[in-house]
Design an enzyme around this catalytic site. Structure first.
Site, short mmCIF file in Angstrom:
data_model
loop_
_atom_site.label_atom_id
_atom_site.label_comp_id
_atom_site.label_asym_id
_atom_site.label_seq_id
_atom_site.Cartn_x
_atom_site.Cartn_y
_atom_site.Cartn_z
N ASP A 49 6.37 -4.38 0.14
CA ASP A 49 5.11 -4.85 -0.25
C ASP A 49 4.61 -3.78 -1.08
OD1 ASP A 49 5.13 -2.96 2.05
OD2 ASP A 49 3.03 -3.55 2.52
N GLU A 60 3.94 -2.30 4.68
CA GLU A 60 4.04 -0.88 4.94
C GLU A 60 2.44 -0.20 4.75
OE1 GLU A 60 4.40 3.30 3.86
OE2 GLU A 60 3.97 1.97 2.35
#
Lengths: 353, 353
Positions: free
Chosen positions: A72, A126
């Site tokens: 991400d 994350e």
């Protein structure tokens, strides 16, 4: 679904990965592409949990290393698709951390028979609240997927090894007093005044510098916030100092709390949040060989990173990736091509020799 | 409109006044009743500005005294109509300050020819923002209405003279630093830590005690608020300490600001708000006679009151009223009947002799 062409070099692959937008919460399409690409490699067995993809060799090697990276990114800043110019790739996710993901995917594709067993972990969430973190979820649901002797988290480090990470502890120091009208201040007891000594102790505290495996972890104990006051004409009866202690990974969370309580002895300290550090593990033969291979002076990692999740599972971990951490999370995020190719070559050399 | 029967004694009149609800902003009906009652007295000339009513004798006496009280109350707390029990009147406005207003109205009614000229001032909006204050409005629009040699503000003092009032000054002390990630705190400069010395100086400051006309004004210099912090992982680059200085009425606002700057020398001090104190004026013959007449040890007034508005107009002023200030603004507000009647008798005696 985009087909990932893993015959592209890691720099070209970085561009492809970045152009599949994957802001936290929208990792699905990229995770699908990564999973499909890995499933096409017969030397890997592939698992998936949500948008986290884990692939492993099973060659019966004496050691297993884990290469991990998050899929991400932070929200876009009108910085996609990527733009390549003068040896630099500009765009969201280039440094943090699709260049690292590209390097790991290239190792997965090019080394069907690495000299160590390898586990590849590509995970979601994350860049948001810790409880959503895909690596944490896998550590809870399927910790054996993350088993290994050594892990490399391919976060941006400027192609240097950054060992472990420091722990972090947050606490509130609560000062109590008695309210009174400020025109009769002697009838009250000023809780904000009482915070003066707390701040003076914090300012005067000499933080430890702890050497572990040749890396010097410089600690810090700081007030990161303070609040107190009722009204402009009232002696405050409460003041709250929020303290953040960044501690060397050789200390446990309990030891860190004890340090804060010792420095602020006599005050009410409410620990609200702690996360352990991660030992650099550079004395581990695999890690030592890795540092030797990278050929640059290793550095301690000061900020908290997901290496501590590996550390909590008993897996020594380092940070190593091509990106420049100082341009992460910026609209102007970029990654130079040279360190991407350098990391790719070094990882292939390390695991392919 | 309720007819006010000024033949009632001040205690009975207090009940009537309280039962005409007059929360700040809704003083109209009570001001109408007061105006009508005063206009019915041929020895007074009456003026009105908004919901402030001013009535004056014009007997050519050597001295003029001003008796003043506000008509408004804080919001109700389910405490009207009044309840009289065991010599005590319970209800909103009983102590603060319709008992004082009742005493002044009784003086107006019973003394057609007082020994000093008298100006009666009944005003609106005392319990809310200072800019709405009716006394302040009259001081701006018609300052001559408030002219006099001595003023008695009939705020609750427990039937003791409370002389003058202290001034008040508010300032922000602004500390600056540099942000950095708290994991690399040495790259920043912690503005909250820098506040420690400010708080220590404030805590260690020995406030003046200033004797004026035999009253000792005890000052106070206090932090009444503090705020700083960006996020739990950032070294704060700003901290703001809000300071309130209550200063003796012998100091000007400028002198007060100089005291704060001297105590906090080396720091950035931003004065945001000041209001001057009011000298007790007890050396004035009229005031001295008044204290003598009341027959109790006069006290300094620590909190800021509207006497300072008279002081600013050059009129020495004291606080004197039957109510107990400690029950003001409370749901359980009450006023004992005995001090109401005592104040009424004393005021009648003082001005009627």
């Amino acid at each position: 679904m985009t087909d990932l062409d893993l015959s592209l070099d890691a720099a070209a692959l970085t561009v492809v990965l970045c152009d599949i937008e994957s802001v936290s919460g929208n990792e699905g399409p990229l995770a699908d592409a990564v999973e499909a690409a890995l499933r096409s490699l017969p030397h890997l067995s592939v698992d998936r949990d949500g948008d986290t993809v884990v692939a492993r060799t099973a060659l019966g090697r004496a050691e297993r290393v884990v290469l991990a990276g998050h899929l991400d990114t932070v929200p876009l800043g009108d910085n996609l698709p990527c733009r390549v110019e003068d040896g630099r790739i500009h765009g969201c996710g280039t440094t943090d951390m699709k260049s690292g993901v590209a390097v790991a995917l290239r190792v997965a594709a090019l080394l069907p028979s690495p000299n160590r067993d390898v586990t590849y972990v590509f995970y979601d969430h994350e860049e948001v609240e810790a409880e959503k973190n895909g690596l944490g979820r896998v550590a809870r649901n399927n910790p054996h997927w993350l088993a290994g002797d050594f892990a490399v988290l391919m976060e941006p480090t400027g192609a240097t090894v950054e060992g472990g990470c420091q722990g972090t502890l947050r606490a509130d120091v609560v000062l109590r007093g008695h309210r009174s009208h400020s025109a009769r201040s002697w009838m009250g007891s000023n809780a904000v005044h009482a915070a003066g000594e707390v701040l003076t102790r914090l300012a005067g505290h000499r933080a430890d510098e702890v050497e572990i495996d040749g890396l010097v972890y410089r600690e810090g104990l700081n007030a990161v916030g303070i609040t107190g006051g009722v009204a402009g004409n009232v002696i405050p009866d409460e003041c709250r100092v929020t303290v953040n202690y960044r501690f060397a990974p050789s200390k446990s969370e309990e030891e860190a709390a004890a340090v804060v309580r010792r420095v602020l002895d006599g005050y009410r300290v409410e620990v609200s949040d702690t996360a352990p550090g991660a030992l650099p593990g550079l004395s581990h033969p695999s890690a030592a060989a890795f540092v030797e291979m990278v050929g640059r002076e290793p550095q301690p990692k000061f900020g908290w990173t997901d290496v501590s999740r590996f550390s909590a599972l008993g897996v020594p971990a380092v940070n190593y990736g091509p990106g420049d951490p100082s341009v992460a999370h910026q609209r102007e995020e970029y990654c130079d091509i040279a360190p991407i190719l350098e990391c790719e070559q070094k990882m292939l050399g390390w695991l392919g020799a």
